[in-house]
Enzyme design. Structure first.
Site, short mmCIF file in Angstrom:
data_model
loop_
_atom_site.label_atom_id
_atom_site.label_comp_id
_atom_site.label_asym_id
_atom_site.label_seq_id
_atom_site.Cartn_x
_atom_site.Cartn_y
_atom_site.Cartn_z
N PHE A 115 -2.95 17.91 -23.48
CA PHE A 115 -3.30 16.59 -22.32
C PHE A 115 -1.79 16.18 -21.88
CE2 PHE A 115 -7.64 17.39 -21.81
CZ PHE A 115 -8.12 17.42 -23.61
N VAL A 117 -0.97 13.79 -18.30
CA VAL A 117 -1.54 13.49 -17.29
C VAL A 117 -0.51 12.57 -16.49
CG1 VAL A 117 -3.77 12.52 -16.19
CG2 VAL A 117 -3.68 13.72 -18.03
N TYR A 120 3.76 11.39 -18.53
CA TYR A 120 3.52 12.24 -19.76
C TYR A 120 3.66 13.38 -19.58
CZ TYR A 120 1.69 8.41 -22.66
OH TYR A 120 1.43 6.78 -23.67
N PRO A 228 0.81 8.80 -40.14
CA PRO A 228 1.93 8.26 -40.81
C PRO A 228 2.25 6.44 -40.84
CG PRO A 228 2.41 8.49 -38.27
CD PRO A 228 1.25 9.14 -38.67
N TYR A 230 -0.78 4.67 -41.67
CA TYR A 230 -0.95 3.39 -42.90
C TYR A 230 -1.62 4.67 -44.02
CZ TYR A 230 -2.31 1.63 -38.16
OH TYR A 230 -2.53 1.30 -37.00
N GLU A 297 -10.00 8.19 -31.42
CA GLU A 297 -9.67 8.17 -32.40
C GLU A 297 -10.10 7.57 -33.48
OE1 GLU A 297 -5.11 8.17 -33.14
OE2 GLU A 297 -5.98 5.93 -34.63
#
Ligand code: UD2
Length: 348
Positions: A115, A117, A120, A228, A230, A297
């Protein structure tokens, strides 16, 4: 008496027929793919020496020479299997030549969603260029780009068998919405375009670049990538959604790992289930006036706690450029670029 005997005989015959049908259903599929040649060995035992099964998941076509595997030597600094016995993929835990050789003959095709949008779109060129260098090189890959700026999609030269399709999506005033809407668009894409056209799908963040191989070792039913940020922490520190009112809720003392929203994938049907569940849970939350801490997430993490991934990719598969590399990270395959959120997001 005569009549009763006749009835009993009919019932017995029907039962026998039923048993025959059940037997046939259970054993027939094996007969189709496996053919045995019975031979007497010198010890007098029978061996099944010819097994014909190109459908076997790890069928080796070529007589390939490769390094002898070992079960007593290998990575000792990291865990390479989850408690539910799914592999955790780290550099040194697989043989890329062997895996590519196995998958080459299956003629698989991989879809990848990305994506881009609003601003980005600026990340897309590097994403695609580096994907050409490292992402399933030598395999059929179809990129699906979702953007509100189709005219700004860069021209990137792709190898044979690789292609790109651009779909227009509306822009949004909230980055949270853009990020969360991905599940719905992935679900629709699988429903409308991918069935019978792809075997696997990976859904990736665009503000990232490939730096090392990402290939057949990552294939699996449901594939999750360990975040990456935690992976060395106690689960009480994971940023799961902690409000019981949300459908993404993970209670204290629950949860295996903290997975990334920025990379996940697997077989089409598995990702379809994941995307449709996360989407409907997200919508149920919206009706209740709640947005999970880390949008899709958070929902993905809840889903993966209940439906454990069959393959887990180590943080090599989504690092962050601003993080110094830890010693267990022997290679960075894919990594998020450093970005100024205030500059590129539509809202703060
Ligand atoms: C994390 C996750 C991201 C997502 C987000 C929570 C990682 C590395 N990143 O990243 O996947 O779960 O938290 O929502 O796991 N996007 C646009 N335009 C925008 C905003 C976002 O196209 O204006 C898309 C783009 O593909 C981007 C993705 O959404 O890569 C995620 O957004 P982000 O990178 O801003 O989110 P971030 O860095 O907080």
């Amino acid at each position: 008496m005569q009549l009763l005997n006749g009835k009993t005989v009919t019932v017995i015959l029907l039962l026998a027929l039923l048993l025959l049908v059940v037997y046939w259903y259970i054993f027939q599929p094996y007969r189709d793919v496996v053919s045995f040649t019975q031979e007497e060995t010198t010890e007098g035992r029978c061996t099944a020496d010819v097994i014909v099964s190109v459908d076997h998941p790890f069928h080796l076509e070529d007589h390939l020479q490769y390094k002898q595997p070992s079960i007593v030597q290998g990575r000792t600094d990291v865990v390479t299997v989850t408690p539910w016995l799914a592999p955790v993929v780290w550099e040194g835990s697989f043989n890329p030549v062997l895996l590519d050789s196995i998958y080459k003959h299956k003629n698989i095709s991989i879809a990848a969603t990305v994506f881009a949008v609003g601003k980005y779109i600026m990340f897309l060129k590097k994403f695609l260029e580096t994907a050409e260098q490292h992402f399933f090189v030598g395999f059929k890959v179809h990129f699906y780009v979702f953007t509100d700026r189709p005219n700004e999609v860069p021209q990137v030269k792709m190898a044979a068998g690789r292609q790109l399709t651009v779909s227009s999506v509306p822009s949004s005033k909230r980055w949270q919405e853009i990020s969360a809407r991905r599940m719905e668009l992935i679900q629709t894409l699988i429903e409308e375009k991918l069935r019978n056209h792809a075997d696997y799908i990976f859904c990736l963040d665009v503000d990232s670049q490939f730096h090392g191989r990402w290939g057949t070792e990552s294939l699996g039913g449901l594939v999750a990538v360990i975040h990456p940020g935690y992976y060395r922490d106690d689960r009480s520190k994971f940023p799961y959604e902690r409000r019981p009112k949300s459908k993404a809720y993970v209670a204290p003392g629950e949860g295996d790992f903290y997975y990334c929203g920025g990379a996940f994938g697997g077989l089409l049907q598995e990702v379809y289930l994941l995307a449709s569940t996360c989407r409907s849970n997200f919508q149920a939350d919206t009706k209740e006036g709640i947005e999970a801490a880390w949008q899709e997430e958070s929902h993905l993490n809840r889903y993966m706690w209940i439906n454990k991934p069959s393959k887990v990719l180590s943080p090599e598969y989504l690092w962050q450029d601003f993080k110094p590399r830890n010693p267990e990270i022997h290679i960075i395959r894919f990594s998020g670029v450093v970005k100024n959120y205030a500059e590129i997001r539509p809202n703060v």
